[in-house]
Scaffold this active site. Structure first.
Site, PDB file in Angstrom:
ATOM      1  N   LYS A  53     -35.720 -16.046  53.208  1.00 16.62           N
ATOM      2  CA  LYS A  53     -35.387 -14.624  53.014  1.00 16.62           C
ATOM      3  C   LYS A  53     -33.881 -14.467  52.763  1.00 16.62           C
ATOM      4  CE  LYS A  53     -35.160 -14.169  58.054  1.00 16.62           C
ATOM      5  NZ  LYS A  53     -35.968 -13.835  59.258  1.00 16.62           N
ATOM      6  N   ARG A 151     -40.352  -5.005  67.407  1.00 13.43           N
ATOM      7  CA  ARG A 151     -39.723  -4.832  66.097  1.00 13.43           C
ATOM      8  C   ARG A 151     -40.831  -4.696  65.052  1.00 13.43           C
ATOM      9  NH1 ARG A 151     -35.802  -9.469  63.512  1.00 13.43           N
ATOM     10  NH2 ARG A 151     -37.801 -10.541  63.358  1.00 13.43           N
ATOM     11  N   TYR A 270      -1.734  -5.019  56.144  1.00 15.01           N
ATOM     12  CA  TYR A 270      -1.912  -3.589  56.438  1.00 15.01           C
ATOM     13  C   TYR A 270      -1.587  -3.282  57.897  1.00 15.01           C
ATOM     14  CZ  TYR A 270      -4.384  -2.716  52.025  1.00 15.01           C
ATOM     15  OH  TYR A 270      -4.716  -2.571  50.712  1.00 15.01           O
ATOM     16  N   MET A 323      -9.563  -6.554  51.587  1.00 16.45           N
ATOM     17  CA  MET A 323     -10.756  -6.665  50.747  1.00 16.45           C
ATOM     18  C   MET A 323     -10.783  -7.958  49.946  1.00 16.45           C
ATOM     19  SD  MET A 323     -12.157  -4.094  47.779  1.00 16.45           S
ATOM     20  CE  MET A 323     -12.096  -2.647  48.819  1.00 16.45           C
TER      21      MET A 323
HETATM   22  C1  PLP Z   1     -35.959 -14.900  60.138  1.00 13.44           C
HETATM   23  C2  PLP Z   1     -37.236 -15.306  60.780  1.00 13.44           C
HETATM   24  C3  PLP Z   1     -37.498 -16.661  61.058  1.00 13.44           C
HETATM   25  C4  PLP Z   1     -36.462 -17.745  60.871  1.00 13.44           C
HETATM   26  O1  PLP Z   1     -35.560 -17.665  61.940  1.00 13.44           O
HETATM   27  P1  PLP Z   1     -34.356 -18.712  62.099  1.00 13.44           P
HETATM   28  O2  PLP Z   1     -33.789 -18.370  63.421  1.00 13.44           O
HETATM   29  O3  PLP Z   1     -33.429 -18.457  60.978  1.00 13.44           O
HETATM   30  O4  PLP Z   1     -34.948 -20.079  62.054  1.00 13.44           O
HETATM   31  C5  PLP Z   1     -38.756 -17.002  61.512  1.00 13.44           C
HETATM   32  N1  PLP Z   1     -39.692 -16.043  61.750  1.00 13.44           N
HETATM   33  C6  PLP Z   1     -39.452 -14.732  61.541  1.00 13.44           C
HETATM   34  C7  PLP Z   1     -40.511 -13.744  61.838  1.00 13.44           C
HETATM   35  C8  PLP Z   1     -38.219 -14.321  61.069  1.00 13.44           C
HETATM   36  O5  PLP Z   1     -37.973 -13.016  60.886  1.00 13.44           O
END
Ligand code: PLP
Length: 382
Positions: A53, A151, A270, A323
């Site tokens: 992802k 969640r 800054y 930036m």
């Molecule tokens: C992001 C995610 C993972 C991977 O987690 P890592 O800590 O990056 O290995 C696995 N399962 C779910 C449901 C996630 O959201």
């Protein structure tokens, strides 16, 4: 003095490989493949998937996914449909789970790209079942159970109802996600595993999955049938309580745009947040918070900030990260390395993602996923 020399006379022309960008991100694909094989080895009989992802945690989905496919990975996890569609173009055969589940009315997009949603509510199960009825077949899906994160996922209290409704779909995975897998002693890990076993018992034939990167290393070894690492593949340390078992993947360099000598008492950046306590040499790097260098890595009175490596010497950030620029105190660095046109290392063998994160009060995941779009990206080890 006063005579302007052509730049080419003063400095040799840049190497042909020298990027025009002021920052360079190097991604070691062989290290990603190595990390995947390490985790697959730890998983034993369980399959090792890969979470890709957020553009493979900021490192670039196409090259990273191709490297994982070559290493033997067949099951991928993305967050949403858009990421899933991009992943599908890279592999017609891979199993691609969409962790967000089904956005209302978008089930057809999942079907069209042959994506498998992780269903996280009864209404999503119903929607997927309805789509299956319209198509005249039971559609495959993961069933995501909530064992404490609050969640995403079907609450355990609704597991019986989920099992009933899931008769109209074809579950290929039951899964849940740890709240604190990076803390091996947290009692909630065991509680979550117990709750998950409860839900899983209703799906006897369906493969199960709980472990993210850190989950793989929990004392309970909750690998089940499939592990789902992300961060560890990309060189993050899944065992922050011990030395990292993973190989470093990302290296980040920034070009020194400018240097100057300042007097004791002079301020930098800054709002003049940093004051030189001695005559100092300051180097300005061509990357800043727009490139993912956290503004929170700014050094403040009594609070050290980030550091970069210049000619082998650690040089502290001075002044506020801006930036496009980050300033370093290079007074103690070798003079030939602390020059306009030379490169400073922000991430690499001696500065880990975790170190930069800690200096900014964030986590390594955030450092990786915020790496900006302005870097020259180089993939090695393919
Ligand atoms: C992001 C995610 C993972 C991977 O987690 P890592 O800590 O990056 O290995 C696995 N399962 C779910 C449901 C996630 O959201």
């Amino acid at each position: 003095m006063g005579i302007i020399q052509p730049a080419a006379r003063l400095r040799p022309r840049a190497e042909p490989s020298e990027p025009a960008e002021a920052g360079a991100l190097t991604v070691d694909l062989s290290a990603i493949a190595h990390n995947w094989r390490t985790l697959a080895g730890l998983a034993g009989r369980a399959e090792c998937g890969a979470v890709v992802k957020a553009d493979a945690y900021g490192l670039g989905l196409p090259p990273v996914m191709r490297a994982l496919l070559t290493a033997g990975c067949r099951t991928f996890f993305v967050a949403n449909i858009i990421e899933g569609e991009a992943a599908r173009t890279l592999s017609p055969e891979a199993t691609i789970y969409v962790l967000d589940g089904i956005a209302p009315g978008l089930a057809h997009r999942l079907v069209d790209a042959n994506l498998t949603p992780a269903l996280g509510s009864l209404s999503e199960i119903d929607e997927w079942a309805a789509m299956g009825r319209a198509l005249g077949r039971k559609l495959e899906a993961a069933l995501h159970f909530d064992t404490g994160m609050n969640r995403l996922g079907v609450p355990i209290s609704e597991a019986a109802e989920a099992a009933l409704r899931a008769r109209d779909i074809a579950p290929t995975l039951v899964m849940s996600h740890f709240v604190s897998s990076q803390l091996p002693d947290a009692p909630r890990n065991a509680r979550q595993i117990e709750a998950f076993l409860d839900a899983r018992a209703r799906f006897a034939e369906v493969p199960a999955s709980m472990a993210n990167s850190s989950g793989v290393f929990l004392p309970q070894r909750p690998h089940f049938d499939l592990i789902r690492p992300g961060y560890a593949l990309y060189g993050g340390n899944p065992t922050p309580y011990a030395e990292s078992p993973m190989r470093r993947v990302a290296r980040l360099h920034a070009r020194i745009l400018s240097t100057r000598e300042i007097e004791a008492g002079a301020r930098v950046g800054y709002d003049g947040l940093w004051t030189a306590t001695r005559p100092s040499r300051i180097a300005t790097l061509g990357v800043g918070y727009a490139d993912g260098v956290p503004i929170a890595a700014t050094a403040l009175e009594g609070k050290p900030g980030g550091e970069a490596l210049v000619g082998g010497a650690r040089c502290p950030f001075v002044g506020r990260v801006s930036m496009d620029y980050t300033m370093l105190d290079v007074t103690d660095a070798p003079r030939e390395a602390a020059q306009r046109g030379e490169w400073a290392e922000l991430l690499g063998d001696s500065i880990s993602v975790e170190e930069l994160a800690a200096r900014a009060g964030v986590i390594g995941y955030e450092i990786l996923t915020r790496l900006g779009g302005r870097y020259a990206r180089r993939y090695i080890g393919a």
